[in-house]
Design an enzyme around this catalytic site. Sequence first.
Site, PDB file in Angstrom:
ATOM      1  CG  MET A  50      -1.268   8.848  -1.604  1.00 12.95           C
ATOM      2  SD  MET A  50      -2.264   7.651  -0.746  1.00 12.95           S
ATOM      3  CE  MET A  50      -3.534   8.714  -0.037  1.00 12.95           C
ATOM      4  CG  MET A 101       0.396  12.013   1.779  1.00  6.85           C
ATOM      5  SD  MET A 101      -1.253  11.303   1.899  1.00  6.85           S
ATOM      6  CE  MET A 101      -2.053  12.158   0.536  1.00  6.85           C
ATOM      7  CB  SER A 156     -10.310  13.982  -0.159  1.00  5.19           C
ATOM      8  OG  SER A 156      -9.582  12.900  -0.708  1.00  5.19           O
ATOM      9  N   GLY A 177      -8.235   6.554   2.570  1.00  4.50           N
ATOM     10  CA  GLY A 177      -9.463   7.195   3.017  1.00  4.50           C
ATOM     11  C   GLY A 177     -10.243   6.235   3.906  1.00  4.50           C
ATOM     12  CG  ASP A 224      -5.545  12.844  -0.652  1.00  2.54           C
ATOM     13  OD1 ASP A 224      -4.886  13.496   0.170  1.00  2.54           O
ATOM     14  OD2 ASP A 224      -6.781  12.701  -0.585  1.00  2.54           O
ATOM     15  CG  HIS A 247      -7.505  17.245  -0.014  1.00  7.29           C
ATOM     16  ND1 HIS A 247      -6.626  18.098   0.625  1.00  7.29           N
ATOM     17  CD2 HIS A 247      -7.082  15.990   0.273  1.00  7.29           C
ATOM     18  CE1 HIS A 247      -5.725  17.385   1.280  1.00  7.29           C
ATOM     19  NE2 HIS A 247      -5.962  16.098   1.078  1.00  7.29           N
ATOM     20  CG  MET A 259      -1.524  13.998   7.961  1.00  9.15           C
ATOM     21  SD  MET A 259      -2.684  14.223   6.590  1.00  9.15           S
ATOM     22  CE  MET A 259      -3.549  12.647   6.546  1.00  9.15           C
ATOM     23  CG  HIS A 306      -2.142  15.817   1.375  1.00 11.73           C
ATOM     24  ND1 HIS A 306      -2.960  14.996   2.133  1.00 11.73           N
ATOM     25  CD2 HIS A 306      -0.934  15.818   1.997  1.00 11.73           C
ATOM     26  CE1 HIS A 306      -2.265  14.520   3.162  1.00 11.73           C
ATOM     27  NE2 HIS A 306      -1.034  14.997   3.091  1.00 11.73           N
ATOM     28  CG  ASP A 313      -6.419  14.913   4.830  1.00 13.65           C
ATOM     29  OD1 ASP A 313      -7.440  14.215   4.709  1.00 13.65           O
ATOM     30  OD2 ASP A 313      -5.475  14.921   4.006  1.00 13.65           O
TER      31      ASP A 313
HETATM   32  C1  DX5 Z   1      -5.456  10.179   3.542  1.00 11.73           C
HETATM   33  C2  DX5 Z   1      -5.710  11.369   2.678  1.00 11.73           C
HETATM   34  C3  DX5 Z   1      -7.034  11.976   2.880  1.00 11.73           C
HETATM   35  C4  DX5 Z   1      -8.212  11.066   2.588  1.00 11.73           C
HETATM   36  C5  DX5 Z   1      -9.234  11.415   3.604  1.00 11.73           C
HETATM   37  O1  DX5 Z   1      -4.109   9.920   3.629  1.00 11.73           O
HETATM   38  O2  DX5 Z   1      -4.736  12.365   2.891  1.00 11.73           O
HETATM   39  O3  DX5 Z   1      -7.165  13.209   2.191  1.00 11.73           O
HETATM   40  O4  DX5 Z   1      -8.763  11.227   1.318  1.00 11.73           O
HETATM   41  O5  DX5 Z   1     -10.277  10.514   3.511  1.00 11.73           O
HETATM   42  P1  DX5 Z   1     -11.388  10.391   4.643  1.00 11.73           P
HETATM   43  O6  DX5 Z   1     -12.067  11.732   4.730  1.00 11.73           O
HETATM   44  O7  DX5 Z   1     -12.267   9.301   4.141  1.00 11.73           O
HETATM   45  O8  DX5 Z   1     -10.680  10.053   5.915  1.00 11.73           O
HETATM   46 ZN    ZN Z   2      -5.155  14.376   2.016  1.00  8.04          ZN
END
Ligand code: DX5
Ligand code: ZN
Length: 221
Positions: free
Chosen positions: A34, A65, A6, A141, A32, A30, A134, A63, A173
């Site tokens: 948001m 969100m 990610s 992250g 993300d 990946h 999740m 992904h 994830d």
């Molecule tokens: C969090 C994201 C993840 C994030 C994971 O909401 O969906 O994809 O990047 O990061 P790590 O691996 O640091 O938990």
């Molecule tokens: Zn993610």
Amino acid sequence: MRICPSILNADHSNLPQEIAKVAANSDWLHLDIMDDIFVPNLTFTLDQSKEIIRQSVLPVDSHLMIIDPDDQAPLYAKAGSKSVTFHIEASHKPLETINRIKEFGARAAVALKPNTSLAEIFPIIEEIDMILIMTVEPGFGGQKFMKDMLVKVRQARTELERRHLSKIWIQVDGGISLDTISLAAEAGADTFVAGSAVFGAGDPLGVCDQLRELAIQASAK
Ligand code: DX5
Ligand code: ZN
């Protein structure tokens, strides 16, 4: 076993180079997305995502969100994501959204927040290509892996076997690292997102390789 770095916490000022660091040992990138509503954080716009997809040497796993996946998810498939994941909690017409994603040739996946039960996806389970479980609250992250989510991963694996749907991937994830990937693989996950464990390391490429090895060993147990 699929490894999906990610780029949430990678260096956004130089993404092509960041992606190139991990490409040789990874399967998917990946991405993300948001909206600061579904989760309290904001990342890439559709236009920015298009640019990342265009530049990525890896297939992109988007992904989402966001609160309006029924409108937006097909646009991410149209933009070239090879897989689009939306949250079941935010969708009013998941079956229609899955079909629209697939019309653009992308894989369609649904995600579950930690408090959402697996049963929420049973009405559409036969139509999806991947379940994203999740293992942190979505939004950021670098959070701690929630070990109690392993029950849901096991339940998903059992349910897919029972329904003869083992072709559906199970992705985890959040908090996936050299310390936690074996637990998730042993519980039945086969597709692993890792952000800070990869891009926070001195040797991102080497970490991807180690993650894969650990996952393979654990799943063979
Ligand atoms: C969090 C994201 C993840 C994030 C994971 O909401 O969906 O994809 O990047 O990061 P790590 O691996 O640091 O938990
Ligand atoms: Zn993610």
